[in-house]
Design a protein around this motif. Structure first.
Motif, PDB file in Angstrom:
ATOM      1  N   ASN A 176       1.076  -1.653   0.334  1.00  0.00           N
ATOM      2  CA  ASN A 176      -0.056   0.116   0.628  1.00  0.00           C
ATOM      3  C   ASN A 176       1.273   1.451   0.022  1.00  0.00           C
ATOM      4  O   ASN A 176       1.727   1.259   0.616  1.00  0.00           O
ATOM      5  CB  ASN A 176      -1.149   0.132   1.384  1.00  0.00           C
ATOM      6  CG  ASN A 176      -1.633  -1.167   1.496  1.00  0.00           C
ATOM      7  OD1 ASN A 176      -2.238  -1.668   0.914  1.00  0.00           O
ATOM      8  ND2 ASN A 176      -1.824  -2.139   1.965  1.00  0.00           N
ATOM      9  N   LYS A 179      -0.692   7.290  -4.981  1.00  0.00           N
ATOM     10  CA  LYS A 179      -0.834   7.327  -5.934  1.00  0.00           C
ATOM     11  C   LYS A 179       0.841   7.561  -6.563  1.00  0.00           C
ATOM     12  O   LYS A 179       1.178   7.123  -7.422  1.00  0.00           O
ATOM     13  CB  LYS A 179      -1.425   7.856  -6.139  1.00  0.00           C
ATOM     14  CG  LYS A 179      -1.848   7.566  -7.786  1.00  0.00           C
ATOM     15  CD  LYS A 179      -3.148   8.801  -8.053  1.00  0.00           C
ATOM     16  CE  LYS A 179      -3.567   7.883  -9.633  1.00  0.00           C
ATOM     17  NZ  LYS A 179      -5.192   9.073 -10.376  1.00  0.00           N
ATOM     18  N   ARG A 236      -3.710   4.869  -0.359  1.00  0.00           N
ATOM     19  CA  ARG A 236      -5.139   4.302  -0.763  1.00  0.00           C
ATOM     20  C   ARG A 236      -4.813   3.648  -1.686  1.00  0.00           C
ATOM     21  O   ARG A 236      -5.712   2.634  -2.623  1.00  0.00           O
ATOM     22  CB  ARG A 236      -6.270   5.540  -0.737  1.00  0.00           C
ATOM     23  CG  ARG A 236      -6.777   6.313   0.123  1.00  0.00           C
ATOM     24  CD  ARG A 236      -7.504   6.720  -0.082  1.00  0.00           C
ATOM     25  NE  ARG A 236      -8.895   6.165  -0.503  1.00  0.00           N
ATOM     26  CZ  ARG A 236     -10.238   6.144  -0.026  1.00  0.00           C
ATOM     27  NH1 ARG A 236      -9.937   5.633   1.378  1.00  0.00           N
ATOM     28  NH2 ARG A 236     -10.866   5.837  -0.781  1.00  0.00           N
ATOM     29  N   TRP A 237      -3.828   3.539  -2.483  1.00  0.00           N
ATOM     30  CA  TRP A 237      -3.391   2.564  -3.430  1.00  0.00           C
ATOM     31  C   TRP A 237      -2.513   1.587  -2.784  1.00  0.00           C
ATOM     32  O   TRP A 237      -1.693   1.161  -2.466  1.00  0.00           O
ATOM     33  CB  TRP A 237      -2.397   3.619  -4.392  1.00  0.00           C
ATOM     34  CG  TRP A 237      -3.787   4.174  -5.399  1.00  0.00           C
ATOM     35  CD1 TRP A 237      -3.660   5.617  -4.697  1.00  0.00           C
ATOM     36  CD2 TRP A 237      -3.906   4.523  -6.513  1.00  0.00           C
ATOM     37  NE1 TRP A 237      -4.583   6.450  -5.604  1.00  0.00           N
ATOM     38  CE2 TRP A 237      -4.831   6.078  -5.759  1.00  0.00           C
ATOM     39  CE3 TRP A 237      -4.274   3.679  -6.951  1.00  0.00           C
ATOM     40  CZ2 TRP A 237      -5.739   5.669  -7.983  1.00  0.00           C
ATOM     41  CZ3 TRP A 237      -4.406   3.234  -8.381  1.00  0.00           C
ATOM     42  CH2 TRP A 237      -5.941   4.840  -8.600  1.00  0.00           C
ATOM     43  N   LEU A 332      -2.503  -3.054  -9.870  1.00  0.00           N
ATOM     44  CA  LEU A 332      -2.522  -2.177  -9.514  1.00  0.00           C
ATOM     45  C   LEU A 332      -4.129  -1.501  -8.679  1.00  0.00           C
ATOM     46  O   LEU A 332      -4.815  -0.822  -9.875  1.00  0.00           O
ATOM     47  CB  LEU A 332      -1.621  -0.883  -9.598  1.00  0.00           C
ATOM     48  CG  LEU A 332      -1.658   0.513  -9.350  1.00  0.00           C
ATOM     49  CD1 LEU A 332      -0.725  -0.154  -7.634  1.00  0.00           C
ATOM     50  CD2 LEU A 332      -0.671   1.489  -9.342  1.00  0.00           C
ATOM     51  N   GLU A 334      -7.076   1.736  -6.640  1.00  0.00           N
ATOM     52  CA  GLU A 334      -7.749   1.892  -5.119  1.00  0.00           C
ATOM     53  C   GLU A 334      -8.642   1.652  -4.360  1.00  0.00           C
ATOM     54  O   GLU A 334      -8.974   0.552  -4.700  1.00  0.00           O
ATOM     55  CB  GLU A 334      -8.512   3.349  -5.879  1.00  0.00           C
ATOM     56  CG  GLU A 334      -8.006   4.865  -4.601  1.00  0.00           C
ATOM     57  CD  GLU A 334      -9.012   5.986  -4.992  1.00  0.00           C
ATOM     58  OE1 GLU A 334      -9.041   6.754  -3.916  1.00  0.00           O
ATOM     59  OE2 GLU A 334      -8.846   5.946  -6.271  1.00  0.00           O
TER      60      GLU A 334
END
Length: 363
Positions: A176, A179, A236-237, A332, A334
């Motif tokens: 994690n 971005k 958040r990614w 990949l 979110e």
């Protein structure tokens, strides 16, 4: 009057005692025609470990038969990265009955791993009235203690095994981040996640901190879904990669650390290194090697002709993969959960008072 030490360990051949505060130089006068003691000089320190060192010094031949005690002034150097939750360190004064030099000073309650110290010595003769005739203090020298050795990490491993819990199946490793991190990897790093230097989180004596390069991954799953959690403390990614891409019979698995951060959660750090790689060679001499098919933390075994992966339920596992990872090998996207910053382990300091994850060497 100088206090006389009592034996604290059968394994130590001299008397050694920790004292708090500053010594008060006794006002003893030499008995009869006793000469004053020369000042010790030419201090040498070697055989340094995480919680011990050997020390020797030179003094006049005439003092060798007279000296009955050594006084050692040991002080930790101030470090801006010191654990702020620990009590303030006080100067440590050690008293030892005179023995042939060099001698070993050992004590996990006053020596911490990877820590800089200064040391000076003084010799003394205990007189018939109980007072001490003392020399001047030697010059001050500095040294730094070492990392945990394999036997210390084996003790941590044993403690971690006791609370690891049952094994749960998983199928992906995941990382994690924000971005922008993944965009940078795509734009400037050839679509590859490059290894970076491990920070100083975890046990202060871990030989991986600030030394081992790798890419951090997680593998823990939610009990009810068998999938990675949707919340993350790191961004958040999420990049997910099939477990067999990083963990297979061509990979060595090492135990690196066990710690907590003043919470009920406990973390174990494991290293995945392709056999023969630079990371593998680094770990081979420093970390306990685990059987990939049979251990309490992370397993890869062949069942019905396919690789099956399992992780410990009751530990948060931090996996360091020592080689670059191509983003094209995974996916990949979110995640939908929250960013739980309170669970971040970036440069996290280990709780030195936890009985579950500490051992009887420097913290």
């Amino acid at each position: 009057m100088w206090p006389e030490a009592n034996m604290f360990s059968k394994s130590v051949p001299w008397n050694l005692q920790r004292l708090h505060g500053e010594y008060q130089r006794p006002g003893a006068k030499p008995e009869g025609n006793m000469e004053l003691l020369s000042t010790p000089h030419s201090i040498e320190i070697n055989n340094i470990t995480c919680d011990s060192f050997r020390i020797s010094w030179a003094m006049e031949d005439s003092d060798l038969e007279r000296v009955t005690h050594y006084f050692i002034d040991l002080n930790k150097k101030e470090n801006k990265n010191s654990n702020k939750f620990k009590h303030r360190d006080v100067p440590t004064k050690l008293v030892a009955k005179a023995v042939p030099l060099p001698m070993t000073v050992r004590g996990h309650w006053f020596l911490s791993p990877r820590t800089e110290y200064s040391v000076a010595v003084q010799t003394a003769v205990k007189q018939s009235d109980g007072e001490y005739l003392v020399s001047g203090w030697s010059e001050t020298v500095e040294f730094c203690t070492g990392d945990y050795a394999k036997e210390h990490l084996a003790q941590l491993q044993e403690k971690a095994e006791q609370i690891a819990g049952r094994m749960l199946r998983f199928s992906v490793f995941y990382r994690n981040h924000h971005k922008e991190y993944f965009q940078h990897a795509r734009t400037h790093c050839g679509n590859v996640l490059q290894p970076y230097l491990k920070d100083n989180s975890g046990s202060h004596g871990s030989p991986t901190s600030g030394m081992l390069h790798g890419v951090f991954f997680s593998c823990n799953t939610e009990f009810n879904t068998g999938q990675p959690p949707q919340d993350s403390p790191y961004g958040r990614w999420r990049f997910q990669i099939p477990a067999q891409r990083l963990f297979n019979p061509s990979t060595n698995l090492y135990f690196a650390d066990f710690y907590c951060m003043y919470t009920a959660y406990h973390y174990a750090i494991l290293v995945l290194a392709p056999k023969g790689s630079l990371g593998d060679r680094f770990c081979r001499d420093r970390l306990p090697l685990l059987d990939i098919a049979c251990n309490k933390f992370l397993t890869c075994s062949v069942e019905d002709g396919e690789l099956i992966f399992r992780h410990a339920q009751d530990l948060i596992l931090e996996i360091i993969y020592t080689e670059p990872v191509d983003l094209s090998l995974g996916t990949l996207g979110e995640i939908s959960g929250h960013q739980l910053m309170s669970l971040s382990t970036a440069d996290a300091k280990k709780d030195p008072s936890c009985k579950t994850c500490n051992i009887s060497v420097g913290r």
